[in-house]
Enzyme design. Sequence first.
Site, PDB file in Angstrom:
ATOM      1  N   ASP A 180       6.970   7.390   9.895  1.00 19.39           N
ATOM      2  CA  ASP A 180       5.679   7.061   8.403  1.00 19.39           C
ATOM      3  C   ASP A 180       5.101   6.007   9.204  1.00 19.39           C
ATOM      4  O   ASP A 180       5.159   5.760  10.427  1.00 19.39           O
ATOM      5  CB  ASP A 180       6.866   5.955   7.973  1.00 19.39           C
ATOM      6  N   SER A 181       4.062   5.363   8.017  1.00 17.89           N
ATOM      7  CA  SER A 181       3.406   4.516   8.260  1.00 17.89           C
ATOM      8  C   SER A 181       4.321   3.240   9.385  1.00 17.89           C
ATOM      9  O   SER A 181       3.653   2.519   9.648  1.00 17.89           O
ATOM     10  CB  SER A 181       2.250   4.110   7.515  1.00 17.89           C
ATOM     11  N   CYS A 231       6.803  10.499   5.434  1.00 11.09           N
ATOM     12  CA  CYS A 231       5.844   9.925   4.208  1.00 11.09           C
ATOM     13  C   CYS A 231       4.944  10.650   3.357  1.00 11.09           C
ATOM     14  O   CYS A 231       4.216  11.882   3.975  1.00 11.09           O
ATOM     15  CB  CYS A 231       4.040   9.762   5.430  1.00 11.09           C
ATOM     16  N   GLU A 275       6.229  -4.000   3.080  1.00 13.33           N
ATOM     17  CA  GLU A 275       6.141  -4.578   4.611  1.00 13.33           C
ATOM     18  C   GLU A 275       7.023  -6.070   5.182  1.00 13.33           C
ATOM     19  O   GLU A 275       7.421  -6.255   6.172  1.00 13.33           O
ATOM     20  CB  GLU A 275       5.379  -4.303   4.749  1.00 13.33           C
ATOM     21  N   CYS A 325       6.746   7.680  -2.477  1.00 12.93           N
ATOM     22  CA  CYS A 325       5.913   6.914  -1.254  1.00 12.93           C
ATOM     23  C   CYS A 325       7.105   6.107  -0.836  1.00 12.93           C
ATOM     24  O   CYS A 325       8.368   5.991  -1.511  1.00 12.93           O
ATOM     25  CB  CYS A 325       5.758   5.626  -1.409  1.00 12.93           C
ATOM     26  N   HIS A 342       8.361   3.922   0.214  1.00 14.74           N
ATOM     27  CA  HIS A 342       8.420   2.588   1.187  1.00 14.74           C
ATOM     28  C   HIS A 342       8.858   2.382  -0.461  1.00 14.74           C
ATOM     29  O   HIS A 342       9.284   0.856  -0.734  1.00 14.74           O
ATOM     30  CB  HIS A 342       6.972   1.481   1.397  1.00 14.74           C
TER      31      HIS A 342
HETATM   32  N1  DGL Z   1       5.353   5.385   3.104  1.00 10.31           N
HETATM   33  C1  DGL Z   1       3.923   6.156   3.024  1.00 10.31           C
HETATM   34  C2  DGL Z   1       4.184   7.028   2.127  1.00 10.31           C
HETATM   35  O1  DGL Z   1       5.805   7.763   1.576  1.00 10.31           O
HETATM   36  C3  DGL Z   1       2.413   5.658   2.809  1.00 10.31           C
HETATM   37  C4  DGL Z   1       2.576   3.875   2.655  1.00 10.31           C
HETATM   38  C5  DGL Z   1       1.293   3.711   3.518  1.00 10.31           C
HETATM   39  O2  DGL Z   1       0.953   3.579   4.285  1.00 10.31           O
HETATM   40  O3  DGL Z   1       0.271   3.323   1.990  1.00 10.31           O
HETATM   41  O4  DGL Z   1       3.343   7.402   1.152  1.00 10.31           O
END
Ligand code: DGL
Length: 287
Positions: A11-12, A74, A153, A185, A187
Site C-alpha cells: 500500500d502507499s 491499495c 497516517e 481505500c 486506510h
Molecule cells: N490506501 C490507499 C487506497 O486504498 C491509498 C491511500 C493514498 O495514498 O492516497 O487507495
Amino acid sequence: MEMSQPIGVFDSGVGGLTVVKSLWEHFPQEQIIYFGDTVHLPYGSRKPEEIIAFGIDIVEFFIQHKTKAVIAACNTSSSVSLPCLQEKFPVPIIGMIEPGVRAALKVTKNKRVGVIATKATVESCAYERTFLASDPETQVFSQACPLFVPLVEDGRIERKETYQIARSYLKPLQDAGIDTLVFGCTHYPFLTPVIRHVLGESVRLVDPAHEVVRELATALNLNGHRGEVPEHLFFASGQVSSFYTAGKKFLGSFPFSVEQISLNEKEGQDSAGREEGPEQRRTSASS
Ligand code: DGL
C-alpha cells in the site's frame, strides 16, 4: 510454487495493514512481507503513470523476496495499475476492487451503494465499471475523501475535526439514500468508529479485506492449517516512526516492527552512490 513462500502485501502507507490483519485472522501460518510506500504517499492525488511505476518497483521487490502471490492492498493502485501488473509479472496479483464489489452486492438491499475512495480511484471509475459489469441495476455514488488518508497516517482518529470532515464527506451519500458503503481505500477501516457514528446503524459498512483474503485463499488453495507462526517483514520507504505508531495502534497485540528501505537505490549503494551495507541504509522501529 512452495507453500512456505511469503505473500507480498503493499500500500502507499498503513492502509494495507487492514488486509494484513484479516490475513492473520484467517491464515496465521502465512508469512507476510509488507511494503508501505510512505515516501510517495498519498497515491490518491498522483497521476496514473506514477502509481503504475511505483507498483512495478514494489512487485519487483516482492519477486526478489520470492513471494508466491501479491496483494495490491491499495484501491488506488488496484484501480489504475492492476491489469498492467498482472500482465507483467508471473505471480498471482490480487486487487481490492472486484472483491469490494462482490462483498457489497452480497449485502445491499436497495442497490444504492456508496463508495468512498481517493481522488485517483474515483476518477478511474473502476468501482462504477465493476459494479456495472456485475449488476447493472446497482446505482453507485462515489465520494473522494482526500483528507482521510493524512488523518489516518497521523493517527488523528478520535478527533472533533475528523468527525466534522466525515460528516461533510458522507452527507451527499446519506442524501442519496445508500444502504451500503464500501471502504474504497484501505486506510478507511481505521476510521470505522467515526464513520459508523456519522451514518448510524442503518448503513452496512463493507471492508473489502475479508473478500480479498477469500480470493487469495482460492487462488493459492490455502487450507488454513496451523503450522508455526512465521516471522513477518514490514518495510516502509519513508520514515518508520509514524508508520510504526499508527500501525501498532491498529494491529494491537500482533507482533510488529518496521524497517526503512529505499527501493530505487541499488543494493550496496546509498543515494549518493557510495558503497555501504544494507544495515546502514535501514532504520527500524519495533516494540
Ligand atoms: N490506501 C490507499 C487506497 O486504498 C491509498 C491511500 C493514498 O495514498 O492516497 O487507495
